[in-house]
Design an enzyme around this catalytic site. Structure first.
Site, PDB file in Angstrom:
ATOM      1  N   ARG A   1       0.802  -1.220   0.000  1.00  0.00           N
ATOM      2  CA  ARG A   1       0.000   0.000   0.000  1.00  0.00           C
ATOM      3  C   ARG A   1       0.836   1.271   0.000  1.00  0.00           C
ATOM      4  NH1 ARG A   1      -2.535  -0.044   6.154  1.00  0.00           N
ATOM      5  NH2 ARG A   1      -0.586   0.280   7.290  1.00  0.00           N
TER       6      ARG A   1
ATOM      7  N   SER B   1      12.777   2.077  26.577  1.00  0.00           N
ATOM      8  CA  SER B   1      14.201   1.843  26.335  1.00  0.00           C
ATOM      9  C   SER B   1      14.460   0.528  25.624  1.00  0.00           C
ATOM     10  CB  SER B   1      14.962   1.857  27.664  1.00  0.00           C
ATOM     11  OG  SER B   1      14.721   0.669  28.406  1.00  0.00           O
TER      12      SER B   1
ATOM     13  N   GLU C   1      11.999   4.408  31.554  1.00  0.00           N
ATOM     14  CA  GLU C   1      11.678   2.996  31.336  1.00  0.00           C
ATOM     15  C   GLU C   1      10.886   2.474  32.531  1.00  0.00           C
ATOM     16  OE1 GLU C   1      10.866  -0.538  30.501  1.00  0.00           O
ATOM     17  OE2 GLU C   1      12.013   0.488  28.926  1.00  0.00           O
TER      18      GLU C   1
ATOM     19  N   HIS D   1      43.873 -12.836  14.807  1.00  0.00           N
ATOM     20  CA  HIS D   1      44.482 -11.813  15.659  1.00  0.00           C
ATOM     21  C   HIS D   1      45.127 -10.753  14.774  1.00  0.00           C
ATOM     22  CE1 HIS D   1      46.693 -10.041  19.021  1.00  0.00           C
ATOM     23  NE2 HIS D   1      47.763 -10.037  18.231  1.00  0.00           N
TER      24      HIS D   1
END
Length: 464
Positions: free
Chosen positions: A35, A180, A202, A443
């Site tokens: 839509r 939150s 919150e 690493h």
């Protein structure tokens, strides 16, 4: 005459357009009904444009802290209009990409409001004109919309939904964010980095309450350090909106109501499924609090009608919707797909710092009756994180102490949304700590913290 298809998909969000593509790949004559905009809310007004906004805020943040990297940047400023323009350009580019995918896969696109009028029959109405489409199988992928506060409707001027917050008429001076969850905390992070004075309210006892408690605590501390005000266990009782701002009455965890003045408010208190006026009730499709009830293969209670994405059960995530789109299409084609397992769906929140997780939290694992082994490795022990100047964060892993099964993984820090997929693959493959310990991590990368967290759960961490 009605146009006839094998599959019609109602809604073209990340669930709908993926369902249409997979259906077409499987040789099914497919149509999609939309839509508004191909790509739905996620692509046009959600996941993608918000990440463009957050990227601009992230770069602005780094510019302001250039001297931390031995660099100099002077007369730094932000042009909110230009930031928004870039975000809208990203959304437009991806909308055009979905249009291309529909053509490439020979999917018929019908623009307008779709409604189920009978089993296998759907009407599409646009500009007062209607057409009828028929198909043995119809996939409902109509998504959801933002929930309003009962006492203060969003107006796009002073009280915003996520959609208003993406195209703000002005930069907020003092912003109140109600809720939150991922949406609320991402916009709080964006506007805070852009210079607004941000308060987050919150109602639960911690922010991002669906996340592991350790992640919530770390994030709250980080956001407070950045200058945000966080109020948990609190609720907004009233908003008085004027032409010049908003006065909010906020009830704190101590039961006292305090008043605060804000220039703008973002309401991020959840979603409502788009199930009204599309013919579900008339056909007897079962729903639960508005959301369509489905089985693990996305079948509804009515034969030939399927449902995927935010219109169904949580978690309400774009990647969950896309995966369900594939499941539904393959089930329709008789391919016997793997059923959805929500325990293996990762969640990502793109605040600063980022958070990401998959599986059970430590608390949920214990509630489920597991004896657990828990590993936690801080970014401060990771060389790449220190080199990046991003040493705040950690990785937490939760294992079944009896079998070694990875039950959950939880991260907060730089680039964790890009790393969570490693644990997601592990969970999908039903890995144990042994395979993860034996995996060689490159690493120097932040991902080494993932390895160390696994080692830490078994008392074998090397760098802390």
């Amino acid at each position: 005459m009605a146009e006839n298809y094998d599959v019609i998909v109602l809604g073209s969000g990340p669930g709908g357009y993926v369902a249409a593509i997979r259906s077409a790949q499987l040789g099914l004559k497919t149509a999609i009904v939309e839509r508004e905009n191909l790509g739905g809310i996620c692509l046009n007004w959600g996941c993608i444009p918000t990440k463009a906004l957050l990227r601009s805020a992230e770069i602005f943040h780094y510019m302001q802290h250039a001297k931390d990297y031995g660099l100099a940047a002077e007369k730094i400023s932000a042009d909110l209009e230009a930031v928004v323009k870039r975000s809208r350009g990203v959304a437009k580019q991806l909308n055009q990409g979905v249009t291309h995918l529909m053509k490439k896969n020979k999917i018929a696109v019908h623009m307008g409001d779709g409604k189920l009028v009978a089993k296998g029959r759907l009407t599409v109405t646009k500009d007062g004109k209607s057409e009828e489409l028929t198909a043995k199988n119809i996939i409902v992928a109509t998504g959801a919309r933002a929930r309003d506060l009962p006492f203060a409707k969003t107006d796009g001027k002073r009280v915003w939904t996520y959609r208003h917050a993406m195209t703000p008429p002005e930069m907020p001076g003092k912003l109140l964010v109600i809720g939150s969850g991922a949406i609320g905390i991402e916009f709080a992070s964006f506007y805070n980095d852009m210079g607004a004075d941000v308060t987050v309210v919150e109602m639960m006892d911690r922010i991002v309450p669906v996340e592991d408690a350790d992640v919530s605590a770390f994030l709250e501390k980080a956001l407070t350090k950045q200058g945000m005000k966080i109020m948990t266990g609190a609720g907004v009782e009233k908003l008085d909106v004027s032409a010049n701002g908003v006065k909010a009455a906020i009830k704190g965890k101590d039961g006292k109501v305090v008043s605060g003045d804000y220039s703008h408010v973002i309401v991020a208190i959840g979603i409502l499924p788009n199930t009204e006026n599309i013919g579900l009730e008339e056909l007897g499709v079962k729903t639960d609090r508005g959301h369509i009830v489905t089985d693990a293969n996305c079948r509804t209670s009515v034969d030939g009608i399927w449902a995927i994405g935010d219109v169904t059960a949580p978690p309400w995530l774009a990647h969950k919707a896309s995966h369900e789109g594939v499941i539904a299409a393959e089930a329709i084609a008789g391919k016997h797909p793997h059923a959805m397992d929500v325990r293996n769906i990762p969640g990502c929140t793109y605040c600063h710092p980022q958070i990401a997780s998959v599986g059970l939290t430590e608390a949920k694992a214990k509630e489920a009756g597991y004896a657990v082994k828990v590993g936690n490795f801080p970014f401060i022990g990771n060389g790449k994180a220190i080199a990046l100047g991003e040493a705040e964060g950690f990785v937490k892993t939760v294992f079944d102490a009896e079998t070694g099964e990875l039950l959950g993984a939880h991260m907060v820090g730089a680039e964790v949304t890009e790393m969570i997929q490693g644990y997601t693959v592990g969970k999908t493959l039903e890995t144990t700590e042994a395979e993860l310990m034996e995996t060689v991590f490159p690493h120097p990368t932040i991902s080494e913290a993932m390895h160390e967290s696994v080692l830490a759960a078994y008392g074998r961490a090397l760098h802390i």
